[in-house]
Design a protein around this motif. Sequence first.
Motif, PDB file in Angstrom:
ATOM      1  N   VAL A 149       0.656  -1.200   0.169  1.00 45.92           N
ATOM      2  CA  VAL A 149       0.013  -0.075  -0.094  1.00 45.92           C
ATOM      3  C   VAL A 149       1.042   1.280  -0.043  1.00 45.92           C
ATOM      4  O   VAL A 149       1.737   1.409   0.853  1.00 45.92           O
ATOM      5  N   GLY A 150       0.777   2.045  -0.939  1.00 39.34           N
ATOM      6  CA  GLY A 150       1.275   3.464  -1.182  1.00 39.34           C
ATOM      7  C   GLY A 150       0.656   4.653  -0.253  1.00 39.34           C
ATOM      8  O   GLY A 150      -0.595   4.543  -0.249  1.00 39.34           O
ATOM      9  N   THR A 151       1.329   5.392   0.651  1.00 36.86           N
ATOM     10  CA  THR A 151       0.749   6.433   1.139  1.00 36.86           C
ATOM     11  C   THR A 151       1.772   7.423   1.579  1.00 36.86           C
ATOM     12  O   THR A 151       2.976   7.322   1.584  1.00 36.86           O
ATOM     13  N   SER A 152       1.263   8.376   1.754  1.00 36.46           N
ATOM     14  CA  SER A 152       2.209   9.670   2.030  1.00 36.46           C
ATOM     15  C   SER A 152       1.930  10.155   3.539  1.00 36.46           C
ATOM     16  O   SER A 152       0.872  10.969   3.861  1.00 36.46           O
ATOM     17  N   PRO A 153       2.855   9.757   4.409  1.00 37.01           N
ATOM     18  CA  PRO A 153       2.453   9.822   5.919  1.00 37.01           C
ATOM     19  C   PRO A 153       2.608  11.137   6.554  1.00 37.01           C
ATOM     20  O   PRO A 153       3.386  11.383   7.437  1.00 37.01           O
ATOM     21  N   ALA A 154       1.945  12.277   5.878  1.00 37.35           N
ATOM     22  CA  ALA A 154       2.065  13.716   6.297  1.00 37.35           C
ATOM     23  C   ALA A 154       0.858  14.340   6.577  1.00 37.35           C
ATOM     24  O   ALA A 154       0.690  15.671   6.278  1.00 37.35           O
ATOM     25  N   TYR A 155      -0.288  13.463   6.769  1.00 37.55           N
ATOM     26  CA  TYR A 155      -1.705  14.069   6.544  1.00 37.55           C
ATOM     27  C   TYR A 155      -2.505  13.532   7.609  1.00 37.55           C
ATOM     28  O   TYR A 155      -3.430  12.742   7.510  1.00 37.55           O
TER      29      TYR A 155
ATOM     30  N   GLU B 191      -3.826  34.195  -7.277  1.00 33.46           N
ATOM     31  CA  GLU B 191      -3.087  34.932  -7.822  1.00 33.46           C
ATOM     32  C   GLU B 191      -1.658  34.458  -7.137  1.00 33.46           C
ATOM     33  O   GLU B 191      -0.590  34.133  -8.031  1.00 33.46           O
ATOM     34  N   LYS B 192      -1.525  34.107  -6.026  1.00 34.62           N
ATOM     35  CA  LYS B 192      -0.314  33.556  -5.191  1.00 34.62           C
ATOM     36  C   LYS B 192      -0.536  32.270  -4.513  1.00 34.62           C
ATOM     37  O   LYS B 192      -1.188  32.501  -3.472  1.00 34.62           O
ATOM     38  N   VAL B 193      -0.149  31.199  -5.270  1.00 30.19           N
ATOM     39  CA  VAL B 193      -0.462  29.978  -4.582  1.00 30.19           C
ATOM     40  C   VAL B 193       0.968  29.101  -4.394  1.00 30.19           C
ATOM     41  O   VAL B 193       1.843  29.233  -5.369  1.00 30.19           O
ATOM     42  N   LYS B 194       1.258  28.935  -3.150  1.00 25.41           N
ATOM     43  CA  LYS B 194       2.428  28.015  -3.040  1.00 25.41           C
ATOM     44  C   LYS B 194       2.248  26.668  -2.550  1.00 25.41           C
ATOM     45  O   LYS B 194       1.560  26.437  -1.792  1.00 25.41           O
ATOM     46  N   SER B 195       2.639  25.649  -3.162  1.00 26.72           N
ATOM     47  CA  SER B 195       2.573  24.080  -3.092  1.00 26.72           C
ATOM     48  C   SER B 195       3.713  23.547  -2.325  1.00 26.72           C
ATOM     49  O   SER B 195       4.857  23.568  -2.973  1.00 26.72           O
ATOM     50  N   LEU B 196       3.563  22.994  -1.195  1.00 24.80           N
ATOM     51  CA  LEU B 196       4.651  22.157  -0.406  1.00 24.80           C
ATOM     52  C   LEU B 196       4.440  20.794  -0.410  1.00 24.80           C
ATOM     53  O   LEU B 196       3.021  20.367  -0.353  1.00 24.80           O
ATOM     54  N   ASN B 197       5.195  19.915  -0.025  1.00 25.20           N
ATOM     55  CA  ASN B 197       4.696  18.367   0.456  1.00 25.20           C
ATOM     56  C   ASN B 197       4.022  18.053   1.205  1.00 25.20           C
ATOM     57  O   ASN B 197       3.067  16.974   1.338  1.00 25.20           O
ATOM     58  N   THR B 198       4.021  18.920   2.377  1.00 29.78           N
ATOM     59  CA  THR B 198       3.257  18.396   3.612  1.00 29.78           C
ATOM     60  C   THR B 198       2.496  19.487   4.251  1.00 29.78           C
ATOM     61  O   THR B 198       2.997  20.718   4.067  1.00 29.78           O
ATOM     62  N   VAL B 199       1.430  19.301   5.119  1.00 26.75           N
ATOM     63  CA  VAL B 199       1.045  20.299   5.653  1.00 26.75           C
ATOM     64  C   VAL B 199       1.620  20.919   6.786  1.00 26.75           C
ATOM     65  O   VAL B 199       1.609  22.183   6.989  1.00 26.75           O
ATOM     66  N   LEU B 200       2.399  20.098   7.504  1.00 26.76           N
ATOM     67  CA  LEU B 200       3.342  20.664   8.389  1.00 26.76           C
ATOM     68  C   LEU B 200       4.290  21.793   8.063  1.00 26.76           C
ATOM     69  O   LEU B 200       4.515  22.648   8.476  1.00 26.76           O
ATOM     70  N   ASP B 201       4.858  21.388   6.827  1.00 26.63           N
ATOM     71  CA  ASP B 201       5.560  22.475   6.091  1.00 26.63           C
ATOM     72  C   ASP B 201       4.826  23.791   5.673  1.00 26.63           C
ATOM     73  O   ASP B 201       5.459  24.867   5.817  1.00 26.63           O
ATOM     74  N   LEU B 202       3.579  23.450   5.301  1.00 23.93           N
ATOM     75  CA  LEU B 202       2.792  24.637   5.082  1.00 23.93           C
ATOM     76  C   LEU B 202       2.563  25.510   6.281  1.00 23.93           C
ATOM     77  O   LEU B 202       2.517  26.865   6.398  1.00 23.93           O
TER      78      LEU B 202
ATOM     79  N   GLY C  57      -1.463  28.512   0.843  1.00 21.62           N
ATOM     80  CA  GLY C  57      -0.326  27.530   0.857  1.00 21.62           C
ATOM     81  C   GLY C  57      -1.193  26.489   0.773  1.00 21.62           C
ATOM     82  O   GLY C  57      -2.409  26.165   1.396  1.00 21.62           O
ATOM     83  N   VAL C  58      -1.014  25.335  -0.157  1.00 18.26           N
ATOM     84  CA  VAL C  58      -1.790  24.026  -0.237  1.00 18.26           C
ATOM     85  C   VAL C  58      -0.769  22.927  -0.454  1.00 18.26           C
ATOM     86  O   VAL C  58       0.547  23.009  -0.829  1.00 18.26           O
ATOM     87  N   GLN C  59      -1.073  21.780  -0.211  1.00 15.66           N
ATOM     88  CA  GLN C  59      -0.367  20.655  -0.209  1.00 15.66           C
ATOM     89  C   GLN C  59      -0.074  19.963  -1.637  1.00 15.66           C
ATOM     90  O   GLN C  59      -1.270  20.224  -2.611  1.00 15.66           O
ATOM     91  N   LYS C  60       1.241  19.955  -2.192  1.00 13.31           N
ATOM     92  CA  LYS C  60       1.211  19.530  -3.504  1.00 13.31           C
ATOM     93  C   LYS C  60       0.480  18.427  -4.218  1.00 13.31           C
ATOM     94  O   LYS C  60       0.565  17.465  -3.269  1.00 13.31           O
ATOM     95  N   GLY C  61      -0.082  18.369  -5.229  1.00 14.63           N
ATOM     96  CA  GLY C  61      -0.713  17.417  -5.809  1.00 14.63           C
ATOM     97  C   GLY C  61      -2.272  17.151  -5.038  1.00 14.63           C
ATOM     98  O   GLY C  61      -2.884  16.271  -5.542  1.00 14.63           O
ATOM     99  N   SER C  62      -2.553  17.875  -4.307  1.00 12.16           N
ATOM    100  CA  SER C  62      -4.053  17.841  -3.449  1.00 12.16           C
ATOM    101  C   SER C  62      -5.079  18.384  -4.216  1.00 12.16           C
ATOM    102  O   SER C  62      -4.839  19.361  -4.923  1.00 12.16           O
ATOM    103  N   THR C  63      -6.419  18.175  -3.736  1.00 13.31           N
ATOM    104  CA  THR C  63      -7.465  18.832  -4.440  1.00 13.31           C
ATOM    105  C   THR C  63      -7.392  20.306  -3.860  1.00 13.31           C
ATOM    106  O   THR C  63      -8.275  21.060  -4.661  1.00 13.31           O
ATOM    107  N   GLN C  64      -6.660  20.405  -3.079  1.00 13.95           N
ATOM    108  CA  GLN C  64      -6.962  22.050  -2.381  1.00 13.95           C
ATOM    109  C   GLN C  64      -6.012  22.849  -3.296  1.00 13.95           C
ATOM    110  O   GLN C  64      -6.203  23.753  -3.684  1.00 13.95           O
TER     111      GLN C  64
END
Length: 278
Positions: free
Chosen positions: A48-54, A177-188, A159-166
């Motif tokens: 199972v693949g998962t991104s453990p930062a959510y 106009e200004k959207v920054k995408s990072l890998n994890t919510v904690l980083d955001l 700020g939004v999580q990269k690859g997310s629906t957000q």
Amino acid sequence: MKKMAKFISIVLIMAISISVAACSKSDVSDKVQNNKLQMIKDKGKLVVGTSPAYPPFEFVIGKGGKSEVVGADIDLSKKIAEKLGVELEISTMDFDTIIPSLNSGKIDIAVTGMTPTEERKKSVDFSDIYFEGVNSVVVNESFKGDIKNESDLKNLKIGVQKGSTQEIYAKEILKAEKVKSLNTVLDLVMDMKNGNLDAVIMSDIVAKINKKQTSGIKIIENIELKGDQSSETAAVALKKGDNEELLKEINSVIKELKDSGEYDKILNKNIDTASKVH
């Protein structure tokens, strides 16, 4: 001449028989190759693949001096593996690499709070929905702006999580106009606390957990986000086209957990655990 004709007929019959047999073997081989459920059972393991930062869906805790991936999605994955009668292997990765990993065969399924958008459905198959929620807006407690509607929100540094629906919502629906995408919510959240972002859009459950975990942030109340990607759902993702039997098994697990109320217990347990992690 008759003998020659008879000989030719025999040769043709043998050739046809060999061809049919070869096709039959090929068909069987294709069916075995395409039966993902049987392949998983044969190897005795579900990857199972998962991104453990959510959190509360997937996150990391320290246990016995080691790091362990836990969460509602991990518990769901365990239930699926139990149903299939195989061991569970969790493979962690960045969220935006999940679909490529599915399509390359690196993982069998993805259970990672993934919303089944129309765009994603072009690349992968999805199970039935196992979670439904809404999105929230998080800001620093010191934030002085007034966010009453989407028009106010779209002018901020978001700020939004990269690859997310957000991310889809902020860029394509809100057209901020200004959207920054990072890998994890904690980083955001940390980036926002450092003054690089005005607001972060995330699931309401994730927002509540982050508010408990992190001092100095607040959730904007009474703002209604609209559009196809303004709410959040989650489903299990599978490689496209070879999962009919596997999909049936997964959907039966989801239905059983939801109908019995057990999924709500799983979610609430992990909300409580995630709220205590610092």
